[in-house]
Scaffold this active site. Sequence first.
Site: not given
Length: 542
Positions: A97, A150, A168, A239-240, A262-263, A402
Amino acid sequence: MSDTDTQLTGVDLLHNPLLNHGTAFTEEERDAYKLRGLLPPRVFTQERQVQRSLGNYRKKLTDLERYIYLISLEDRNETLFYRLVMDNLEEMMPIIYTPTVGKACQEFAHIFRRPRGLYISTEDKGRIAEIIANWPHDDVEVIVVTDGERILGLGDLGINGMGIPVGKLSLYTACAGIHPAKTLPITLDVGTENEKLLADPLYIGLPQRRVRGAEYDAFVDEFMTAVSTRYPNAMIQFEDFANLNAFRLLHKYRNAYCTFNDDIQGTASVTLAGIYSALRLTGGKLTEQKLLFLGAGEAGIGIADLIVSAMMDEGLSEAEARQRCWFVDSRGLVESSRTNLADHKLPYAHDFAPQTDFLAAVNALQPTGIIGVSGMGQMFTQPIVAAMAKINERPIVFALSNPTSNSECTAEEAYTWSDGRAIFASGSPFDPVEYKGQTYVPGQGNNSYIFPGVGLGVVAVKARHVPDEMFMAAARTLAQLVTEEDLAKGRVYPSLKRIREVSAAIGTAVAEIAYAKNLARVTRPDNLPAFIEAQMFQPVYD
Ligand code: NAD
């Protein structure tokens, strides 16, 4: 696995990663499954296989090579892959990850070896159900879907974002024991705006610009209908997705399907857990905190929304709770005189004098905690941390951006600039810090503490939706698992070594919410924790 898989023999069996045991097939199995001669004669234990794999893994010279090695192992023998990863989680999580998966996505088309998951493109419009019917497994429980716009902090990577759902879902299995055959990674290829990818002859997605507006919405709608028709009990994690779609799709689908983002929500839960742990050190109450965020995107707004819900749970009105969360974005303090604010920022645009920089906002607002989610490194400067230490005996300083190079400050900076008083957590891992004879162990606000356990609880009781209460319960549970020893070192999260225990506890807490809110579709078992634990996949050959 599909029904035909159980009858596989010979080469077909060796080429099925879910069933292959490689050199660990026993003498009896070699006879029964016509494997004689297809394997070298010596039978190995799984421990020896792990030893061999770990040796090969550690010989790789770069993280990307380590990633490719692990994915190739996953493609050959999933049981061995999970044994290896689970036994070495702290070493391998940053490979499967973030941060390495980001590099892998950037290179995805060039390192592409074997497809994994489902690729659904806008060219499949009108027949998405047909595409989903091609997936060989009937009992899918967790789906992670991205449209690649993203990817981590790396922007639009188009179809190359597939590395994220794959990674994930590996964590769902490694951390919470969701059976690998019950996971399904999906990438929606709606094009890309990434010029480099559009010009790359090896790019594996549609070489065209992103589809937007009504056409995009209709495509995602068709996908949601098709996927939940084939898999009515599955949880679908978004996700993303980029901001412009992430909030919209979450609000559109959260009460219609079993879905979460999740973000937004996973990040919120792990951060709230860190705050609950920090309060065990400061002795304060959640409802007394004033939090100032740097960055008002998916992570920041998601965190604040969950904190508001948690504060309301503890007695504040919504307006009072929102007054305790403040934002600085790239244009300064989010306040009511600003024009053209995005919808998701409006509830936090309080009446206050404009502040153009973060230090000024800290001094003007006197927060108890600052939370960095801007994706911009070095934004928590010495004057900012020092100001926080002047305002608070134990300031909360969470630098969550991050990768490590984007962290708003390092662990060492947070401790030294606050004379060892900051309660620090970060998005990327930092090594322990020695300061004035004391060792500080910074906590990593890793979403992997939360989403696998949430998924475990949701699928175990076949919950219909994933409400915010589940993320609040997950946060409380995670904070309770932090030991006094952890806290004494300044660490606001438990060791990742305890992740299976953490996920089981969160799974139980989440299942409790499903029963309390009448969302479960499984009769309540007598012993819920034992029921949850019994569902967890173990990477052993059987
Ligand atoms: P995003 O793109 O949705 O939001 C970023 C926000 O930061 C935007 O509001 C933007 O306006 C603001 N911003 C940009 N430059 C700024 C500046 N110079 N000053 C102030 N604000 C600025 O991204 P996101 O999903 O919210 O993620 C933000 C960061 O949080 C990323 O680095 C991500 O890696 C990190 N993150 C960490 C965790 C975790 O620790 N568990 C989880 C999710 C995201």
